[in-house]
Design a protein around this motif. Structure first.
Motif, PDB file in Angstrom:
ATOM      1  N   LEU A   1     -14.880 -12.936  -5.839  1.00 21.26           N
ATOM      2  CA  LEU A   1     -13.812 -12.385  -5.011  1.00 21.26           C
ATOM      3  C   LEU A   1     -13.330 -11.084  -5.652  1.00 21.26           C
ATOM      4  O   LEU A   1     -12.982 -11.062  -6.835  1.00 21.26           O
ATOM      5  CB  LEU A   1     -12.640 -13.360  -4.883  1.00 21.26           C
ATOM      6  N   LYS A   2     -13.323 -10.029  -4.858  1.00 21.76           N
ATOM      7  CA  LYS A   2     -12.908  -8.710  -5.350  1.00 21.76           C
ATOM      8  C   LYS A   2     -11.635  -8.289  -4.624  1.00 21.76           C
ATOM      9  O   LYS A   2     -11.584  -8.233  -3.403  1.00 21.76           O
ATOM     10  CB  LYS A   2     -14.021  -7.690  -5.099  1.00 21.76           C
ATOM     11  N   GLY A   3     -10.594  -8.006  -5.406  1.00 19.27           N
ATOM     12  CA  GLY A   3      -9.320  -7.595  -4.847  1.00 19.27           C
ATOM     13  C   GLY A   3      -9.164  -6.087  -4.847  1.00 19.27           C
ATOM     14  O   GLY A   3     -10.078  -5.338  -5.178  1.00 19.27           O
ATOM     15  N   ASP A   4      -7.973  -5.645  -4.485  1.00 22.40           N
ATOM     16  CA  ASP A   4      -7.694  -4.218  -4.328  1.00 22.40           C
ATOM     17  C   ASP A   4      -6.297  -3.945  -4.875  1.00 22.40           C
ATOM     18  O   ASP A   4      -5.323  -4.574  -4.442  1.00 22.40           O
ATOM     19  CB  ASP A   4      -7.764  -3.851  -2.840  1.00 22.40           C
ATOM     20  N   ILE A   5      -6.210  -3.039  -5.856  1.00 26.10           N
ATOM     21  CA  ILE A   5      -4.913  -2.664  -6.425  1.00 26.10           C
ATOM     22  C   ILE A   5      -4.506  -1.305  -5.878  1.00 26.10           C
ATOM     23  O   ILE A   5      -5.112  -0.288  -6.213  1.00 26.10           O
ATOM     24  CB  ILE A   5      -4.968  -2.624  -7.964  1.00 26.10           C
ATOM     25  N   PRO A   6      -3.486  -1.260  -5.008  1.00 27.90           N
ATOM     26  CA  PRO A   6      -3.027   0.027  -4.470  1.00 27.90           C
ATOM     27  C   PRO A   6      -2.506   0.938  -5.577  1.00 27.90           C
ATOM     28  O   PRO A   6      -1.942   0.461  -6.568  1.00 27.90           O
ATOM     29  CB  PRO A   6      -1.897  -0.362  -3.509  1.00 27.90           C
ATOM     30  N   ILE A   7      -2.675   2.241  -5.392  1.00 29.83           N
ATOM     31  CA  ILE A   7      -2.196   3.193  -6.392  1.00 29.83           C
ATOM     32  C   ILE A   7      -0.682   3.323  -6.347  1.00 29.83           C
ATOM     33  O   ILE A   7      -0.057   3.725  -7.327  1.00 29.83           O
ATOM     34  CB  ILE A   7      -2.862   4.579  -6.201  1.00 29.83           C
ATOM     35  N   GLY A   8      -0.052   2.966  -5.222  1.00 31.73           N
ATOM     36  CA  GLY A   8       1.390   3.177  -5.098  1.00 31.73           C
ATOM     37  C   GLY A   8       2.174   1.908  -4.843  1.00 31.73           C
ATOM     38  O   GLY A   8       1.614   0.837  -4.610  1.00 31.73           O
ATOM     39  N   VAL A   9       3.495   2.036  -4.906  1.00 30.89           N
ATOM     40  CA  VAL A   9       4.413   0.966  -4.505  1.00 30.89           C
ATOM     41  C   VAL A   9       5.355   1.546  -3.447  1.00 30.89           C
ATOM     42  O   VAL A   9       5.619   2.750  -3.417  1.00 30.89           O
ATOM     43  CB  VAL A   9       5.232   0.416  -5.687  1.00 30.89           C
ATOM     44  N   TYR A  10       5.865   0.685  -2.589  1.00 28.73           N
ATOM     45  CA  TYR A  10       6.739   1.144  -1.529  1.00 28.73           C
ATOM     46  C   TYR A  10       8.055   1.674  -2.121  1.00 28.73           C
ATOM     47  O   TYR A  10       8.614   1.077  -3.040  1.00 28.73           O
ATOM     48  CB  TYR A  10       7.010   0.012  -0.548  1.00 28.73           C
ATOM     49  N   ARG A  11       8.513   2.777  -1.579  1.00 28.85           N
ATOM     50  CA  ARG A  11       9.709   3.453  -2.101  1.00 28.85           C
ATOM     51  C   ARG A  11      10.941   2.552  -2.076  1.00 28.85           C
ATOM     52  O   ARG A  11      11.779   2.604  -2.971  1.00 28.85           O
ATOM     53  CB  ARG A  11       9.965   4.719  -1.291  1.00 28.85           C
ATOM     54  N   PHE A  12      11.045   1.723  -1.042  1.00 30.08           N
ATOM     55  CA  PHE A  12      12.202   0.837  -0.918  1.00 30.08           C
ATOM     56  C   PHE A  12      11.756  -0.611  -1.078  1.00 30.08           C
ATOM     57  O   PHE A  12      12.101  -1.485  -0.290  1.00 30.08           O
ATOM     58  CB  PHE A  12      12.896   1.058   0.430  1.00 30.08           C
ATOM     59  N   GLY A  13      10.990  -0.842  -2.138  1.00 27.14           N
ATOM     60  CA  GLY A  13      10.500  -2.179  -2.441  1.00 27.14           C
ATOM     61  C   GLY A  13      11.163  -2.747  -3.679  1.00 27.14           C
ATOM     62  O   GLY A  13      11.951  -2.089  -4.367  1.00 27.14           O
TER      63      GLY A  13
END
Length: 895
Positions: free
Chosen positions: A457-469
């Motif tokens: 199983l291969k996941g995905d790590i987004p480069i960003g985080v939501y500004r209002f998270g």
């Protein structure tokens, strides 16, 4: 007691070597406490470390190279150890440098060692009682029944006897032998070989020259350890194939209008049936910020740790006891599941309502569930802030914490008090614990099932985080909240991309050795064996857009070495700040953009200056102001035209540089501001632009990446892949090779300047090849986009004569898939739609409906679903057998 460390490594002038270990005598793993090695002879560097007489412990250590540019490069061996006994007064350890990018290292990642490769053949550990020499070596790609043996030139090394060699036993990823050698047995030579335990048969010695045991004069009697790196033998490198699809796109008969974690099991069954060895998913984190369809964007997570409630299976929570809660939803479930695309808002509304009912029915027992308590304790560092964040988001009807009436600023003590079980609202917080716990159980069950079926199983790590998270709320210092991350213009988004995420404050993150990232990797490892780093270029530099801009084209790379004002004068360029740094607006520019509406624009939005040029009115002089203004006036043509005026600049002045340092706007050659300069100025300005973007930054960006990526990669045993697409500087593939991070190669996105296509046959082994990604049209969709390009592809890449078919017929899809299967790359991974495109029966009628994302549209609705049920796909025996045959014949999944 002392340990003498000898490292075999050939340095060049200016390089230094260091050692670092897990105790105070070796620097306590603190990179600021590196212990230097000294040059010993033409083969070895050496350091002798004194330990107390009663020291009795495991010593774990690493080597570090500091190159002549000052970049620290860690040895790629993650498993150097000495089991120290106080009965021994001296150890001599001989090591060889293991480059992190060595191909063999990937086979010790979890994807291979735990799943894909055959279990190591067990061998009885034959330790010699008076052993004074320990030999260790690695060999990851042995066949079942095989192990490593050794023989050499002396009596105790079996006098090269291959009928009775020394058999090494597996131990901590090494093959190990403990041997007693007498003083008259060195110098001695030896080699490792391969031995079949089952057949009791010697197969062959390793390639290359004999290895040598030497005795250095200053060595005291004690134990000598040889960590000999890898056995030097030739073998076919393993290659595999995989499928890529978002979880939300899955469709089964039991789905609830959207793909769920439970549905992945059927995809695993299909992968096993067809010979696919990997399933790649898009991010699965919670994105519930707006509470509407905008939350369908999977890369804008409100938590880098929490899973998305939309993927939960209600029946699994309800069980038989509470099935009465779910039964009334069957009709709505059937309707939602029959839709061509998934309806994010309706699915979320129904699931959350049912989850709240289930919680009320089960909360009494849930509060006393011991397994839940274990989960809570292991995850409380993110779970408590996340649950409180969700509670406050719902209470104030917004995720924008700056608009909350309380707790706008995160305070640990206040949040713990708010989350106390004594609070009247505690059940509202406990609800989010309940949902996350069941999401964890369901995804963990999927991961375990995949492992049992030998599927990665291969996941995905987004480069960003939501500004209002939640992450930005809890620790805003980790992010540059006054900047926006994005990407420069490309063929898919000519105005660039603005993702809206805050950029990372890497300096702040480094203060605790990137703890947030390390915890993020740990969380991923609960479910995944490999992961894709979204936009890995962001670890080198990020495309940063000011908050007053809307389009990505207004950004620049950060960090970057600016152009000093003196560089203009050195090139005899007359520097005019306003001409270069302010929007260039003259009559000709206005005519080109606004045509017959030019006079209207001048009157409503512009002021004329004394030179006959124009400026935007103060109330509209940034893209953000323009966007706000046109919320009330629906005129996209004028709005986009004003955006173009604002971006019609050549340089951005660096903040606080007092007009002395500047950064080029990307693609100045496409601006009228540059085009209307005199020919001399253009001829001398252009080479400076090229230098700025393509030469001066390379070493600087490499240093930036080497501060972060090596440390992060060492903190995980997952197989790491990087999405290295876009405007890729030369240092990126260089660093990825050095660290053993797999790159991404796409046929229609060549990385070589001037090339129109990339042939999968030219891919390096440590890479993933794919004909398309979720950010692109599928093979069939792309085929219809540009007739001239398709024709060239048909003739030159597929080697076909004559005119290309107008539509991408099944045989064309098959030919492209086969190109990728036969690539030397470690992985060939396909979107499910591209595989189904090989079948006239199974392919979708309209290829446009296969599109998952449009990067140029920041408000794209991510709601693609596969048009077939997985149950149906599993029964398509003819197609499944054909795909399995293609994979087998291409040599994938074979040692």
């Amino acid at each position: 007691m002392k340990i003498s460390f000898y490292l075999k490594y050939s340095t060049v002038f200016g390089e230094e070597l260091f050692i670092l270990g897990n105790n105070k005598f070796l620097g306590d793993n603190d990179p600021s406490q590196l212990i230097p090695l000294e040059w010993y002879n033409e083969d070895f560097w050496r350091v002798v470390i004194d330990f107390p007489e009663d020291f009795d412990d495991f010593v774990h250590y690493k080597y570090i190279l500091k190159d002549k540019k000052g970049i620290q490069i860690f040895d790629g061996e993650e498993n150097r150890f000495i089991n120290v006994s106080k009965k021994t007064t001296s150890y001599s350890v001989f090591d060889v440098w293991n480059t992190a990018g060595n191909v063999w290292n990937v086979f010790f990642t979890r994807a291979f060692s735990k799943i894909l490769l055959s279990p190591v053949t067990k061998v009885k550990n034959l330790k010699t009682k008076k052993a004074n020499h320990i030999f260790r070596v690695k060999a990851p790609l042995l066949n079942p029944g095989e192990t490593i043996c050794m023989a050499g030139s002396t009596r105790n090394l079996k006098n090269w006897n291959t009928e009775d060699p020394i058999i090494l036993s597996p131990e901590n990823n090494w093959y190990t032998a403990s041997i007693f050698l007498e003083e008259n047995e060195w110098p001695a030579t030896y080699k490792y070989g391969i031995y079949n335990i089952v057949e009791e048969r010697f197969i062959s010695f390793e390639n290359g020259e004999n290895r040598v045991i030497r005795k250095f004069e200053e060595e005291e009697k004690g134990i000598t350890i040889f960590n000999d790196g890898f056995v030097n033998y030739q073998t076919s490198l393993w290659r595999g194939a995989g499928v890529s699809i978002p979880v939300f796109s899955l469709r089964t008969q039991k789905s609830f209008g959207v793909g769920e974690f439970a549905d992945i099991k059927l995809l695993i069954d299909w992968a096993k049936k067809t010979g696919l060895k990997l399933i790649q998913l898009l991010p699965i984190n919670d994105t519930s910020a707006h509470q509407n369809w905008h939350d369908s964007y999977p890369y804008a997570a409100i938590s880098a740790f929490a899973l998305h409630p939309i993927y939960i299976n209600l029946e699994k929570i309800a069980g038989r006891e509470f099935s009465w809660i779910i039964k009334p939803l069957k009709k709505k479930q059937k309707h939602l599941n029959e839709l061509k695309e998934f309806d994010y808002e309706k699915v979320m509304k129904l699931k959350l309502s049912a989850l709240k009912e289930l919680f009320e029915a089960k909360k009494k027992n849930f509060k006393n569930d011991l397994d839940y308590f274990k989960f809570f304790e292991l995850n409380r560092h993110w779970l408590v802030p996340y649950a409180v964040f969700c509670y406050l988001r719902d209470k104030y009807n917004t995720a924008d914490f700056s608009k909350w009436k309380s707790n706008k600023t995160y305070n640990e003590q206040a949040i713990q008090k708010l989350a106390s079980p004594k609070q009247n609202h505690y059940d509202k917080i406990l609800f989010f614990y309940f949902v996350q716990y069941h999401l964890h159980l369901q995804m963990k069950q999927v991961a375990d099932y995949a492992h049992n079926q030998k599927i990665v199983l291969k996941g995905d790590i987004p480069i960003g985080v939501y500004r209002f998270g939640c992450d930005a709320w809890v620790n805003p210092a980790l992010y540059n909240m006054d900047e926006q991350a994005g990407a420069p213009p490309d063929d898919f988004a000519i105005k660039g991309q603005n993702w809206g995420f805050p950029t990372y404050n890497w300096e702040e993150m480094s203060k605790d050795n990137y703890n947030w990232w390390r915890r993020r990797f740990d969380q991923m490892s609960n479910y995944f064996d490999s992961f894709r780093i979204d936009h890995i270029l962001g670890f080198f530099r990020i495309w940063s857009i000011p908050m007053n801009a809307v389009q990505g084209i207004m950004g620049r790379f950060v960090p970057a070495i600016p152009v000093d004002i003196s560089e203009f004068y050195q090139r005899n360029i007359s520097f005019d700040h306003d001409r270069y740094c302010e929007p260039f607006i003259i009559e000709e520019v206005l005519t080109n953009i606004f045509k017959e509406r030019k006079n209207e624009i001048k009157e409503k939005y512009l002021d004329e200056n004394a030179h006959g040029n124009f400026r935007l009115k103060e109330s509209l002089n940034t893209q953000a102001k323009v966007a706000e203004y046109f919320k009330k006036e629906d005129d996209e043509f004028v709005k986009n035209g004003l955006f173009d005026l604002i971006s019609n600049v050549i340089l951005f002045e660096e903040e606080n540089s007092h007009g002395l340092k500047f950064h080029f706007r990307i693609s100045i050659d496409k601006t009228s501001s540059f085009f209307l300069l005199d020919n001399y100025t253009k001829s001398v300005l252009w080479p400076l632009y090229i230098d700025y973007f393509y030469y001066r930054q390379n070493d600087f960006w490499k240093k930036e990446a080497m501060k972060k990526l090596p440390s992060l990669k060492r903190n995980t045993n997952m197989l790491v892949c990087g999405e290295d697409l876009g405007m890729v500087p030369p240092c990126v593939p260089e660093v990825m090779r050095e660290l053993g991070i797999l790159g991404l190669e796409i046929e229609r996105m060549p990385k070589t300047p001037g090339s129109e296509f990339f042939h999968p046959n030219d891919a390096p082994y440590l890479s993933v090849v794919t004909p398309s990604t979720h950010d692109m049209s599928t093979i069939r969709g792309w085929w219809e986009e540009n007739r001239e390009q398709t024709q060239r592809f048909y003739n030159y890449m597929l080697g076909q004569y004559g005119e290309a078919p107008f539509y991408c017929e099944p045989w064309i899809s098959k030919k492209i898939v086969l190109q990728h299967l036969y690539s030397p790359a470690m992985w060939s991974i396909f979107q499910l739609s591209d595989l189904l495109g090989m079948s006239e029966k199974l392919r979708r009628d309209d290829p446009e409906e296969e599109r998952i994302n449009l990067p140029s549209d920041p408000n794209h609705y991510w709601h693609y679903r596969m048009h077939l049920n997985l149950e149906t796909l599993l029964q398509e025996n003819e197609f499944n057998e054909e795909l399995k045959k293609y994979i087998q014949e291409s040599g994938r999944n074979i040692l």
